[in-house]
Design an enzyme around this catalytic site. Structure first.
Site, PDB file in Angstrom:
ATOM      1  N   HIS A 150      -6.816   5.690  -7.115  1.00 27.33           N
ATOM      2  CA  HIS A 150      -5.780   6.368  -7.895  1.00 27.33           C
ATOM      3  C   HIS A 150      -6.362   7.495  -8.724  1.00 27.33           C
ATOM      4  O   HIS A 150      -5.757   8.549  -8.881  1.00 27.33           O
ATOM      5  CB  HIS A 150      -5.092   5.375  -8.816  1.00 27.33           C
ATOM      6  CG  HIS A 150      -4.512   4.221  -8.072  1.00 27.33           C
ATOM      7  ND1 HIS A 150      -4.107   3.073  -8.667  1.00 27.33           N
ATOM      8  CD2 HIS A 150      -4.297   4.068  -6.756  1.00 27.33           C
ATOM      9  CE1 HIS A 150      -3.657   2.245  -7.752  1.00 27.33           C
ATOM     10  NE2 HIS A 150      -3.771   2.823  -6.582  1.00 27.33           N
ATOM     11  N   CYS A 157       1.406  18.854   7.425  1.00 20.83           N
ATOM     12  CA  CYS A 157       1.087  18.700   6.007  1.00 20.83           C
ATOM     13  C   CYS A 157      -0.170  17.860   5.729  1.00 20.83           C
ATOM     14  O   CYS A 157      -0.348  17.378   4.627  1.00 20.83           O
ATOM     15  CB  CYS A 157       2.268  18.135   5.227  1.00 20.83           C
ATOM     16  SG  CYS A 157       2.748  16.487   5.724  1.00 20.83           S
TER      17      CYS A 157
HETATM   18  C1  PEP Z   1      -0.998  12.622   6.140  1.00 20.40           C
HETATM   19  O1  PEP Z   1      -1.175  11.491   6.569  1.00 20.40           O
HETATM   20  O2  PEP Z   1      -1.438  13.646   6.682  1.00 20.40           O
HETATM   21  C2  PEP Z   1      -0.211  12.843   4.927  1.00 20.40           C
HETATM   22  C3  PEP Z   1       0.144  14.032   4.541  1.00 20.40           C
HETATM   23  O3  PEP Z   1       0.086  11.750   4.188  1.00 20.40           O
HETATM   24  P1  PEP Z   1      -0.979  11.003   3.260  1.00 20.40           P
HETATM   25  O4  PEP Z   1      -2.232  11.829   3.265  1.00 20.40           O
HETATM   26  O5  PEP Z   1      -0.347  10.895   1.928  1.00 20.40           O
HETATM   27  O6  PEP Z   1      -1.126   9.721   3.978  1.00 20.40           O
END
Ligand code: PEP
Ligand code: MG
Length: 747
Positions: free
Chosen positions: A364, A677
């Site tokens: 975190h 993303c």
């Molecule tokens: C990912 O898995 O690329 C994503 C954007 O989500 P997180 O990194 O929060 O798992």
């Protein structure tokens, strides 16, 4: 404990104290100390072995062994009886050393003449410094009281600042806390920072390990423990009715604070001549040594509780510590064993960098440090024992390097690097408002990832055209209890207000795997990354999902709303979630709430399975966002959190890029907007290739927008596509080298 031993030990400690107050320093002082111990314990030999490096011990002072052996005799960790004591952290006490398993004969010391051997580790708060040994000609096992007395002496020795600083053969001992040290840890948040150490929990320095008046010391200890107990009770009172986990920790604290064994051991140490604080520290050292050996997570937690409690007690006794109220140094770099996300948020952007002894890439604290864009290095062993408040320190979050008290040449090289980065930032600022259009006329949408209010000022500064991924779980993770719906409404409202007309894609709660809510019942899973996480939890715990959907709709209050469900592995999961959205709309309508002007509902493609869903899914879904971090880990079957494999496969691997291209094609057939993303969207070369594969929206950390835009503005995606196609035809594994060469040729 035998009365006689107690008095003898007190006498010995008294003499040691005089010695420590004397003018002598370095080697001379060590020599005098070995003489004094041998004399008091009536042993023929007393020797001090200290670590020269992590694996080597060196005889640094002796009374009784051959003086020529000093600074010559060395042994590896684990080698011989001394090496064994050092490695195990345990006492070796034998009447017949030469026939004891592990004995190693060292001719230069002449030690074969000595039969009995007693070695105790010299350690300070879990840090191994060396071994203190006494030996005698006659074959005897030292009594428990003698062992105990020698342990107390080792504890006092460990407090001598010069002890751990031994460098060079026969060199004078120099204070260790003046030396330059380089550490290598794990990079957790990129960026570089220069500043001064700010210890989150400053080390309490015990300046008076030996005391004259045991009655007074016992009183001091008792008064301090009383104060500690009152403090813990107060914390318990405040927490009643609240979070049960926190209550459990406090209950454990109270149990320790009232532990008779703990008190008795400390009182015995005081009877031997230690001051109250030295007695607390001795207990703490032993708890830390045990912590290093215990693998059971529950027991480790409890030992960590005891450690924390000892720190509190030391602060009460010495009046030191407690960062509250003290002034942060200029350019503070926070140094801690670990830190909770709440504490980190309190420091906020005042910190220039963070260095953690523990921590992890997915913790975190790391999430918060990332959100605040503060360079962070984790897994930096021993940093809290080496660093002192105010020390000059350099943090390189890109490489995971930390330089403590750096040499001038290192400082100037580091400053050059920072200056270059600052220049690049100026360049990025100048293109901030330029729309991202490639040389061949492709418009690319650059949006940012966010998760906390602290991220939102970046919307304006970075040139992001919206928020492509708002990780709503961060606000759940940094708290110690489930937020109420009304609190969520306020938070989401503030996010939408800050974004104004820009689109914010709210991702629903993505918990599980590495993101564990402290207040939710923890489910032990063999493979959490493949386990009960994200939309799987949402669909099984509909109450939480509904609450979040309601909060989002109420926060939108007539504005457009964009929702995205994480980790959709098959179309049906998306359909069920979408059905919940529909139900929530109906419920909100019935309750008379203003509905959002429009609602888009998207799915995150994070498992290869969804890429092969029936085309109907791509027709139904409002938009798709590739979660590249997860998608890549499942595509290559390589854990994104595992240092051993997480960098093993290249995003520019032809198979992966071909897979991305396939997803683009499927979305294009259905006219479904697609974005990417994961972290790779923020890496310029990777972003270029993703754009070449047809991705038109990239969501990344705000700090990456400048660098990514800068390369996109100069790129011709058509010709890059050709470079990639050629590499593919040649059968290359990765297109990286061809792309890099192409970039170089383009200048
Ligand atoms: C990912 O898995 O690329 C994503 C954007 O989500 P997180 O990194 O929060 O798992
Ligand atoms: Mg993900």
């Amino acid at each position: 404990m035998a009365q006689g031993t107690e008095t003898e030990s007190r006498k010995l400690l008294g003499r040691l104290r005089e010695e420590m107050a004397s003018e002598a320093a370095g080697q001379e002082r060590l020599d005098r100390i070995t003489h004094l111990i041998a004399d008091s314990i009536r042993a023929e030999v007393c020797s001090i072995y200290l670590f020269r490096d992590a694996d080597t011990l060196e005889l640094c002072a002796t009374e009784g062994l051959s003086p020529e052996a000093v600074h010559k005799t060395r042994m590896r960790l684990g080698e011989g009886l001394v090496g064994h004591v050092a490695q195990s952290g345990k006492v070796v006490n034998t009447a017949d050393a030469p026939s004891t398993k592990g004995f190693r004969y060292m001719p230069e010391t002449g030690e074969e003449r000595f039969s009995s051997f007693l070695g105790v580790p010299i350690q300070r708060l879990g840090e191994k410094l060396g071994v203190l040994v006494v030996q005698s000609r006659d074959a005897r096992v030292y009594s428990a009281d003698e062992v105990y007395a020698l342990e107390v002496v080792a504890m006092v020795l460990a407090e001598m600042t010069e002890l751990g600083a031994f460098v060079g053969e026969g060199a004078a001992l120099s204070p260790r806390h003046q030396q330059s040290v380089q550490f290598e840890g794990g990079p957790a948040q990129e960026g570089s920072a220069e500043g001064h150490v700010w210890l989150h929990e400053p080390r309490v320095v015990v300046t008076n390990p030996i005391a004259d008046d045991p009655h007074r010391e016992r009183e001091r200890l008792n008064e301090a423990v009383d104060e500690l107990r009152v403090g813990v009770d107060k914390m318990l009172e405040i927490s009643q009715g609240g979070d049960t986990e926190q209550l459990q920790v406090l209950e454990a604290y109270r149990m320790f604070a009232n532990s008779k064994g703990w008190m008795r051991r400390m009182e015995e140490d005081i009877a031997l001549g230690l001051s109250a604080e030295a007695a607390v520290e001795k207990e703490q050292s032993q708890a830390r040594a045990r912590m290093g050996q215990v693998t059971d997570p529950y027991l480790r937690e409890r030992l960590a509780d005891l450690d924390d409690l000892s720190n509190r007690l030391l602060r009460i006794l010495t009046g030191q510590g407690g960062t509250n109220g003290a002034d942060l140094p200029p350019d503070p770099i926070l140094v801690a064993r670990n830190i909770g996300p709440g504490d980190l948020l309190e420091y906020g952007r005042s910190l220039k960098g963070i260095v953690l002894e523990e921590g992890s890439v997915g913790s975190h604290a790391t999430i918060v440090a990332r959100a605040l864009a503060i360079p962070l290095v984790v897994h930096v062993g021993h940093i809290t024992t080496e660093a002192l408040n105010g020390d000059h320190i350099l943090v390189d979050g890109d490489q995971g390097m930390v330089q403590l008290r750096p040499e001038d040449t290192v400082v100037s090289a580091f400053r050059d690097k920072i200056a270059m980065q600052a220049k690049a930032q100026e360049r990025y600022a100048s293109i901030r408002d330029t729309p991202t259009v490639t040389r061949d006329g492709e418009r690319i949408n650059l949006v940012m990832n966010a998760g906390l209010m602290a991220d939102l000022p970046s919307l304006g500064n970075s040139g992001a055209e919206g928020v492509g991924l708002f990780r709503t779980e961060l606000q759940f993770l940094i708290r110690n209890q489930m937020p109420k719906r009304s609190e969520l409404v306020t938070q989401y409202q503030r996010v939408m207000d800050a974004a104004g007309d820009m689109r914010v894609v709210f991702r629903t709660l993505d918990i599980g795997s590495d993101k564990v809510l402290p207040y939710m019942k923890h489910v032990e899973e063999p493979n959490p990354a493949l386990g009960w996480r994200a939309i799987r939890v949402g669909l099984d715990k509909r109450g939480v999902m509904r609450m979040q959907l309601q909060a989002l709709m109420r926060a939108a209050n007539g504005r457009p709303l964009t929702i995205m469900f994480p980790f959709v592995a098959q179309a049906e999961e998306y359909r069920e979630a979408r059905w919940e959205v529909k139900k929530t709309i109906e419920r909100e309508k019935r309750l008379g709430h203003v509905l959002p002007e429009s609602i888009e509902v998207g799915a995150m493609l994070e498992t290869p399975s969804l890429a092969f869903a029936p085309q109907k899914f791509f027709d139904e879904v409002d938009f798709v966002s590739i979660g590249g971090n997860d998608l890549k880990q499942f595509f290559f079957a390589a854990d994104r959190e595992n240092e051993l494999v997480r960098r093993r496969y290249d995003t520019l691997n032809v198979s992966f890029l071909t897979f991305i291209e396939r997803i683009v094609e499927r979305c294009n057939i259905s006219n479904t907007p697609l974005s990417f993303c994961g972290e790779d969207a923020g890496r310029p070369v990777e972003a270029l290739c993703l754009a070449a594969m047809g991705i038109r929206t990239l969501s990344m950390r705000p700090a990456s927008i400048g660098p990514v835009k800068s390369v996109l503005l100069r790129a011709d995606l058509q010709s890059l596509r050709k470079i990639i196609a050629d590499a593919r035809h040649r059968g290359d594994q990765s297109v990286r080298s061809s792309v890099m060469e192409w970039l170089r040729n383009q200048g």
